[in-house]
Write a protein that holds these residues in place. Sequence first.
Motif, short mmCIF file in Angstrom:
data_model
loop_
_atom_site.label_atom_id
_atom_site.label_comp_id
_atom_site.label_asym_id
_atom_site.label_seq_id
_atom_site.Cartn_x
_atom_site.Cartn_y
_atom_site.Cartn_z
N LEU A 148 0.81 -1.21 0.00
CA LEU A 148 0.00 0.00 0.00
C LEU A 148 0.84 1.26 0.00
N ASP A 149 2.04 1.19 0.57
CA ASP A 149 2.90 2.37 0.57
C ASP A 149 3.38 2.69 -0.85
N ALA A 150 3.69 1.66 -1.62
CA ALA A 150 4.12 1.87 -2.99
C ALA A 150 2.97 2.38 -3.85
N LYS A 151 1.76 1.91 -3.56
CA LYS A 151 0.59 2.36 -4.32
C LYS A 151 0.37 3.85 -4.11
N LYS A 152 0.50 4.33 -2.87
CA LYS A 152 0.34 5.75 -2.59
C LYS A 152 1.41 6.56 -3.32
N GLN A 153 2.62 6.04 -3.32
CA GLN A 153 3.71 6.73 -3.97
C GLN A 153 3.48 6.77 -5.49
N ASP A 154 3.01 5.67 -6.07
CA ASP A 154 2.73 5.63 -7.49
C ASP A 154 1.63 6.61 -7.88
N LEU A 155 0.59 6.69 -7.07
CA LEU A 155 -0.49 7.64 -7.35
C LEU A 155 0.00 9.08 -7.29
N HIS A 156 0.88 9.36 -6.34
CA HIS A 156 1.45 10.71 -6.21
C HIS A 156 2.25 11.07 -7.46
N TYR A 157 3.15 10.20 -7.89
CA TYR A 157 3.97 10.49 -9.05
C TYR A 157 3.15 10.49 -10.34
N ASP A 158 2.10 9.69 -10.40
CA ASP A 158 1.23 9.69 -11.56
C ASP A 158 0.49 11.02 -11.69
N ALA A 159 0.05 11.57 -10.57
CA ALA A 159 -0.61 12.87 -10.59
C ALA A 159 0.35 13.96 -11.04
N ILE A 160 1.59 13.90 -10.58
CA ILE A 160 2.60 14.88 -10.99
C ILE A 160 2.86 14.77 -12.49
N ARG A 161 2.95 13.54 -13.00
CA ARG A 161 3.20 13.32 -14.42
C ARG A 161 2.04 13.86 -15.26
N LYS A 162 0.81 13.59 -14.85
CA LYS A 162 -0.35 14.07 -15.59
C LYS A 162 -0.39 15.59 -15.64
N GLU A 163 -0.05 16.23 -14.55
CA GLU A 163 -0.02 17.69 -14.51
C GLU A 163 1.05 18.23 -15.45
N ARG A 164 2.21 17.59 -15.48
CA ARG A 164 3.31 18.02 -16.35
C ARG A 164 2.91 17.87 -17.82
N VAL A 165 2.28 16.76 -18.16
CA VAL A 165 1.83 16.54 -19.54
C VAL A 165 0.77 17.56 -19.92
N LYS A 166 -0.15 17.83 -19.01
CA LYS A 166 -1.20 18.81 -19.27
C LYS A 166 -0.61 20.19 -19.54
N ARG A 167 0.36 20.59 -18.72
CA ARG A 167 1.01 21.89 -18.92
C ARG A 167 1.76 21.94 -20.25
N ALA A 168 2.43 20.84 -20.61
CA ALA A 168 3.19 20.79 -21.86
C ALA A 168 2.26 20.92 -23.06
N PHE A 169 1.14 20.24 -23.06
CA PHE A 169 0.20 20.35 -24.17
C PHE A 169 -0.46 21.72 -24.24
N ASN A 170 -0.73 22.30 -23.09
CA ASN A 170 -1.31 23.65 -23.08
C ASN A 170 -0.34 24.66 -23.67
N GLN A 171 0.94 24.55 -23.33
CA GLN A 171 1.95 25.46 -23.87
C GLN A 171 2.10 25.26 -25.37
N LYS A 172 2.04 24.01 -25.81
CA LYS A 172 2.19 23.70 -27.23
C LYS A 172 1.02 24.27 -28.03
N ASN A 173 -0.19 24.16 -27.50
CA ASN A 173 -1.36 24.68 -28.17
C ASN A 173 -1.37 26.20 -28.19
N GLU A 174 -0.85 26.84 -27.18
CA GLU A 174 -0.81 28.30 -27.15
C GLU A 174 0.19 28.84 -28.17
N ARG A 175 1.27 28.12 -28.40
CA ARG A 175 2.27 28.57 -29.38
C ARG A 175 1.73 28.51 -30.80
N LYS A 176 0.87 27.53 -31.09
CA LYS A 176 0.32 27.36 -32.44
C LYS A 176 -0.63 28.49 -32.80
N ARG A 177 -1.25 29.11 -31.84
CA ARG A 177 -2.23 30.16 -32.11
C ARG A 177 -1.60 31.42 -32.52
#
Length: 78
Positions: free
Chosen positions: A49-78
């Motif tokens: 269960l400790d590893a599961k909590k850690q995986d969920l934490h890092y997965d949330a960080i990764r999703k946020e980073r990907v979301k920011r990267a795509f938002n920046q990419k879409n803003e540059r195209k405009r």
Amino acid sequence: MILIIPLVLFLILKLAGIWVFAEASWWWLVGGAVFAFVWFEFLERLFGLDAKKQDLHYDAIRKERVKRAFNQKNERKR
């Protein structure tokens, strides 16, 4: 955390002398604390269960980073 909060509440109610908690044995509190210790130190690791909590934490960080990267990419195209 779900084990710690009831233990703290039990301790407060016992020390304040409220209702049946005033007459309850101290062994209930000690037993609960020992169980919480064993759970967090050994059983949580055993069940992974400790590893599961850690995986969920890092997965949330990764999703946020990907979301920011795509938002920046879409803003540059405009």
